[in-house]
Design a protein around this motif. Sequence first.
Motif, PDB file in Angstrom:
ATOM      1  N   LEU A 194      49.255 125.404  19.941  1.00 56.27           N
ATOM      2  CA  LEU A 194      48.786 124.648  21.097  1.00 56.27           C
ATOM      3  C   LEU A 194      47.763 125.449  21.894  1.00 56.27           C
ATOM      4  O   LEU A 194      46.723 124.923  22.313  1.00 56.27           O
ATOM      5  CB  LEU A 194      49.982 124.277  21.982  1.00 56.27           C
ATOM      6  CG  LEU A 194      49.676 123.476  23.253  1.00 56.27           C
ATOM      7  CD1 LEU A 194      49.023 122.144  22.906  1.00 56.27           C
ATOM      8  CD2 LEU A 194      50.946 123.257  24.073  1.00 56.27           C
ATOM      9  N   ALA A 212      43.753 124.337  21.970  1.00 56.46           N
ATOM     10  CA  ALA A 212      43.167 123.983  23.257  1.00 56.46           C
ATOM     11  C   ALA A 212      42.012 124.914  23.615  1.00 56.46           C
ATOM     12  O   ALA A 212      40.967 124.463  24.106  1.00 56.46           O
ATOM     13  CB  ALA A 212      44.240 124.026  24.348  1.00 56.46           C
ATOM     14  N   PRO A 216      39.769 120.892  31.372  1.00 56.63           N
ATOM     15  CA  PRO A 216      41.190 120.600  31.109  1.00 56.63           C
ATOM     16  C   PRO A 216      41.738 121.308  29.878  1.00 56.63           C
ATOM     17  O   PRO A 216      42.930 121.648  29.830  1.00 56.63           O
ATOM     18  CB  PRO A 216      41.210 119.080  30.937  1.00 56.63           C
ATOM     19  CG  PRO A 216      40.047 118.594  31.748  1.00 56.63           C
ATOM     20  CD  PRO A 216      38.993 119.633  31.538  1.00 56.63           C
ATOM     21  N   TRP A 217      40.890 121.539  28.873  1.00 57.77           N
ATOM     22  CA  TRP A 217      41.363 122.233  27.679  1.00 57.77           C
ATOM     23  C   TRP A 217      41.737 123.681  27.988  1.00 57.77           C
ATOM     24  O   TRP A 217      42.693 124.218  27.430  1.00 57.77           O
ATOM     25  CB  TRP A 217      40.304 122.189  26.573  1.00 57.77           C
ATOM     26  CG  TRP A 217      40.082 120.822  26.021  1.00 57.77           C
ATOM     27  CD1 TRP A 217      38.989 120.026  26.195  1.00 57.77           C
ATOM     28  CD2 TRP A 217      40.993 120.064  25.222  1.00 57.77           C
ATOM     29  NE1 TRP A 217      39.150 118.821  25.551  1.00 57.77           N
ATOM     30  CE2 TRP A 217      40.377 118.816  24.945  1.00 57.77           C
ATOM     31  CE3 TRP A 217      42.270 120.310  24.711  1.00 57.77           C
ATOM     32  CZ2 TRP A 217      40.998 117.836  24.181  1.00 57.77           C
ATOM     33  CZ3 TRP A 217      42.892 119.326  23.944  1.00 57.77           C
ATOM     34  CH2 TRP A 217      42.261 118.117  23.681  1.00 57.77           C
ATOM     35  N   LEU A 248      45.109 123.649  29.658  1.00 61.73           N
ATOM     36  CA  LEU A 248      46.175 123.488  28.668  1.00 61.73           C
ATOM     37  C   LEU A 248      46.402 124.787  27.902  1.00 61.73           C
ATOM     38  O   LEU A 248      47.555 125.175  27.645  1.00 61.73           O
ATOM     39  CB  LEU A 248      45.811 122.368  27.690  1.00 61.73           C
ATOM     40  CG  LEU A 248      46.817 122.081  26.573  1.00 61.73           C
ATOM     41  CD1 LEU A 248      48.186 121.733  27.150  1.00 61.73           C
ATOM     42  CD2 LEU A 248      46.321 120.955  25.666  1.00 61.73           C
ATOM     43  N   LEU A 282      48.368 127.037  30.118  1.00 58.44           N
ATOM     44  CA  LEU A 282      49.772 126.621  30.192  1.00 58.44           C
ATOM     45  C   LEU A 282      50.541 127.068  28.953  1.00 58.44           C
ATOM     46  O   LEU A 282      51.684 127.531  29.049  1.00 58.44           O
ATOM     47  CB  LEU A 282      49.855 125.098  30.335  1.00 58.44           C
ATOM     48  CG  LEU A 282      49.401 124.503  31.664  1.00 58.44           C
ATOM     49  CD1 LEU A 282      49.349 122.976  31.582  1.00 58.44           C
ATOM     50  CD2 LEU A 282      50.340 124.927  32.799  1.00 58.44           C
ATOM     51  N   ALA A 283      49.910 126.939  27.784  1.00 60.92           N
ATOM     52  CA  ALA A 283      50.575 127.329  26.537  1.00 60.92           C
ATOM     53  C   ALA A 283      50.745 128.846  26.456  1.00 60.92           C
ATOM     54  O   ALA A 283      51.807 129.345  26.057  1.00 60.92           O
ATOM     55  CB  ALA A 283      49.786 126.815  25.338  1.00 60.92           C
TER      56      ALA A 283
END
Length: 326
Positions: free
Chosen positions: A70, A74, A85-86, A89, A92-93
């Motif tokens: 992920l 991303a 946004p990528w 993400l 976050l991962a």
Amino acid sequence: SLRRIGERSEVWPSPAATNQPTPGQQEDRTDLRDQALGLVTALVLAILYWHLSFSRIGMEPILVPFFATLAFAALLRGLKTSQWPWFVLAGLALGGSLYTYKADYFVPLVAGLFIACAALMERGFLARSWRDLLLMAFVVLLVAAPIVVYFGTHPANFLHRPASVALTSSGPESTGPWSDLAKNLPSVLGMFFVKGDPNPRSNLPGRPALDPFLATLFVIWLGRALVDTLRGRAMAALILIWIGVMVLPTLITEHAPHFGRAIGATPALALLCALGAWSLWQSAAKVGRQWLKVAVLLLLAVGLVLSGVSTARAYFLTWGQSPDLF
């Protein structure tokens, strides 16, 4: 794609006149290739005994390939599209990976080394992407802050498990950490083709990570990846960094090879196999003989089917009926 071609008709000549694909057509072909590679990579991962075993056990190590895949999917998508946004993400991962298995602590290291290599290999990389990468780093720190604070106030909880399995000179058979590391290296390299994890909980004891067919595909593209890395291609470097860093947890600990500690390498392993298959098909396509393309496609399909059957038989019959499980 057609709209983009029309917009650039004054720059790009007609494909009928040049017999060459326009930029839009080339982008479509690249997208189709990437989608095909993604599907074949997912298929290889699904029939890989190593990954199948841990996914069915349901232990926390299986979260390592999930968060790694992920994060880098991303990150690469963000670098390609420059859409923030990528990067969020990806952050976050990467930050979330720290809350899973200890081997996931190495995933941010892979990201850092890849960004460093891309900055050295690609002119203007940091100039284009520094803001997005800074955003990603901020998200990583934000997500990781609670566990970092906890480990900062409870260092024993952070160090206990790694210290208990790390190579040290305290073991009865140890001759020193560097000597133990040298002994581990052939076992870790051999786990891909020769002899895998002997633990019956994690593997059919001794079964290597790759069967002969997948090992062939892996080796085909491994050489290409090494050459491309030396030529300054960051994507090739990422795959090699991914595998190299994610096998470190088993290299620097006891009982090598340990598939659970190295499971973070499985997505990159599957990707190399998929790229090896694509390389064979591409080579056949360049010859220009339709029968050869069909023959190679059938060969790859049969090989993947037999690989899947071999994994299913080994897992559900041989391993499933083994007395070592009880």
